[in-house]
Design a protein around this motif. Structure first.
Motif, PDB file in Angstrom:
ATOM      1  N   TYR A 151       0.848  -1.190   0.000  1.00 25.51           N
ATOM      2  CA  TYR A 151       0.000   0.000   0.000  1.00 25.51           C
ATOM      3  C   TYR A 151       0.883   1.241   0.000  1.00 25.51           C
ATOM      4  O   TYR A 151       1.831   1.334   0.776  1.00 25.51           O
ATOM      5  N   VAL A 152       0.565   2.194  -0.877  1.00 22.15           N
ATOM      6  CA  VAL A 152       1.311   3.446  -0.949  1.00 22.15           C
ATOM      7  C   VAL A 152       0.483   4.584  -0.347  1.00 22.15           C
ATOM      8  O   VAL A 152       0.933   5.272   0.555  1.00 22.15           O
ATOM      9  N   ARG A 153      -0.741   4.775  -0.888  1.00 21.80           N
ATOM     10  CA  ARG A 153      -1.572   5.883  -0.413  1.00 21.80           C
ATOM     11  C   ARG A 153      -2.984   5.775  -0.978  1.00 21.80           C
ATOM     12  O   ARG A 153      -3.228   5.029  -1.926  1.00 21.80           O
ATOM     13  N   LEU A 154      -3.882   6.548  -0.384  1.00 14.66           N
ATOM     14  CA  LEU A 154      -5.229   6.692  -0.932  1.00 14.66           C
ATOM     15  C   LEU A 154      -5.161   7.596  -2.144  1.00 14.66           C
ATOM     16  O   LEU A 154      -4.319   8.486  -2.225  1.00 14.66           O
ATOM     17  N   ARG A 155      -6.054   7.363  -3.081  1.00 13.00           N
ATOM     18  CA  ARG A 155      -6.148   8.211  -4.276  1.00 13.00           C
ATOM     19  C   ARG A 155      -7.558   8.786  -4.324  1.00 13.00           C
ATOM     20  O   ARG A 155      -8.468   8.165  -4.861  1.00 13.00           O
ATOM     21  N   PRO A 156      -7.767   9.981  -3.764  1.00 14.87           N
ATOM     22  CA  PRO A 156      -9.109  10.552  -3.748  1.00 14.87           C
ATOM     23  C   PRO A 156      -9.582  11.081  -5.100  1.00 14.87           C
ATOM     24  O   PRO A 156     -10.774  11.246  -5.316  1.00 14.87           O
ATOM     25  N   ASP A 157      -8.648  11.335  -6.027  1.00 16.56           N
ATOM     26  CA  ASP A 157      -9.032  11.928  -7.307  1.00 16.56           C
ATOM     27  C   ASP A 157      -9.682  10.947  -8.280  1.00 16.56           C
ATOM     28  O   ASP A 157     -10.710  11.265  -8.846  1.00 16.56           O
ATOM     29  N   PRO A 158      -9.132   9.746  -8.536  1.00 19.77           N
ATOM     30  CA  PRO A 158      -9.847   8.884  -9.484  1.00 19.77           C
ATOM     31  C   PRO A 158     -11.043   8.192  -8.826  1.00 19.77           C
ATOM     32  O   PRO A 158     -11.023   7.888  -7.639  1.00 19.77           O
ATOM     33  N   GLN A 159     -12.068   7.971  -9.605  1.00 25.29           N
ATOM     34  CA  GLN A 159     -13.231   7.219  -9.163  1.00 25.29           C
ATOM     35  C   GLN A 159     -13.005   5.747  -9.513  1.00 25.29           C
ATOM     36  O   GLN A 159     -12.238   5.443 -10.431  1.00 25.29           O
ATOM     37  N   PRO A 160     -13.658   4.814  -8.821  1.00 21.11           N
ATOM     38  CA  PRO A 160     -13.461   3.395  -9.137  1.00 21.11           C
ATOM     39  C   PRO A 160     -13.680   3.072 -10.616  1.00 21.11           C
ATOM     40  O   PRO A 160     -12.976   2.248 -11.184  1.00 21.11           O
ATOM     41  N   GLU A 161     -14.634   3.746 -11.257  1.00 25.06           N
ATOM     42  CA  GLU A 161     -14.880   3.464 -12.675  1.00 25.06           C
ATOM     43  C   GLU A 161     -13.741   3.975 -13.573  1.00 25.06           C
ATOM     44  O   GLU A 161     -13.651   3.602 -14.736  1.00 25.06           O
ATOM     45  N   ASP A 162     -12.857   4.822 -13.029  1.00 27.23           N
ATOM     46  CA  ASP A 162     -11.701   5.308 -13.785  1.00 27.23           C
ATOM     47  C   ASP A 162     -10.513   4.346 -13.756  1.00 27.23           C
ATOM     48  O   ASP A 162      -9.579   4.512 -14.519  1.00 27.23           O
ATOM     49  N   VAL A 163     -10.546   3.381 -12.843  1.00 29.13           N
ATOM     50  CA  VAL A 163      -9.425   2.447 -12.690  1.00 29.13           C
ATOM     51  C   VAL A 163      -9.499   1.435 -13.836  1.00 29.13           C
ATOM     52  O   VAL A 163     -10.570   0.870 -14.106  1.00 29.13           O
ATOM     53  N   PRO A 164      -8.378   1.197 -14.531  1.00 33.63           N
ATOM     54  CA  PRO A 164      -8.385   0.267 -15.668  1.00 33.63           C
ATOM     55  C   PRO A 164      -8.893  -1.129 -15.304  1.00 33.63           C
ATOM     56  O   PRO A 164      -8.732  -1.585 -14.175  1.00 33.63           O
ATOM     57  N   PHE A 165      -9.467  -1.779 -16.294  1.00 40.13           N
ATOM     58  CA  PHE A 165     -10.002  -3.137 -16.104  1.00 40.13           C
ATOM     59  C   PHE A 165      -8.905  -4.124 -15.775  1.00 40.13           C
ATOM     60  O   PHE A 165      -7.745  -3.944 -16.108  1.00 40.13           O
ATOM     61  N   ALA A 166      -9.308  -5.210 -15.117  1.00 43.46           N
ATOM     62  CA  ALA A 166      -8.384  -6.310 -14.793  1.00 43.46           C
ATOM     63  C   ALA A 166      -8.017  -7.038 -16.068  1.00 43.46           C
ATOM     64  O   ALA A 166      -8.782  -7.107 -16.998  1.00 43.46           O
TER      65      ALA A 166
END
Length: 126
Positions: free
Chosen positions: A111-126
């Motif tokens: 774990y590095v840090r929380l990312r408040p800026d991207p939304q879960p739907e912005d995270v690339p697909f598996a």
């Protein structure tokens, strides 16, 4: 030589309590839109645990994951540990080995840090 890369994951569950998680169980959406487990972090440090626990919300009954998860990285001995499911609203940055097996990260992520800026739907697909 191991190659580690930084990536974003969705925090979908934790081992331990929601306010003081011990380990993150990370997920990503696959191309079908399903939320799938991609791995877990190594144990969190106390300060990391406190910061991460603050924004987590307990999951509702529609959470797609089971109430228990293998206590071993790749199964074995059928030992299960309770999974504290959380609403998949929090994105975290982790470092992970580039090696994967069956869509999962082969080694514990850090774990590095929380990312408040991207939304879960912005995270690339598996």
């Amino acid at each position: 030589m191991k190659h580690r890369e930084t990536r974003e994951v969705i925090v979908c569950g934790v081992l331990g309590t929601i306010r003081r998680p011990d380990v993150i169980i990370a997920g990503l959406h696959n191309t079908d839109g399903d939320l799938v487990v991609i791995g877990r972090t190594v144990p969190l440090k106390p300060a990391q645990s406190a910061r991460l626990g603050a924004p987590l919300t307990p999951a509702g009954p529609e959470h797609p994951w089971p109430d228990e998860i293998s206590s071993y990285r790749w199964g074995g001995k059928d030992a299960k540990t309770p999974l504290t499911e959380v609403e998949p609203f929090v994105v975290a940055e982790v470092t992970a080995d580039a090696a994967t097996q069956a869509g999962q990260v082969r080694y514990g992520m850090r774990y590095v840090r929380l990312r408040p800026d991207p939304q879960p739907e912005d995270v690339p697909f598996a």
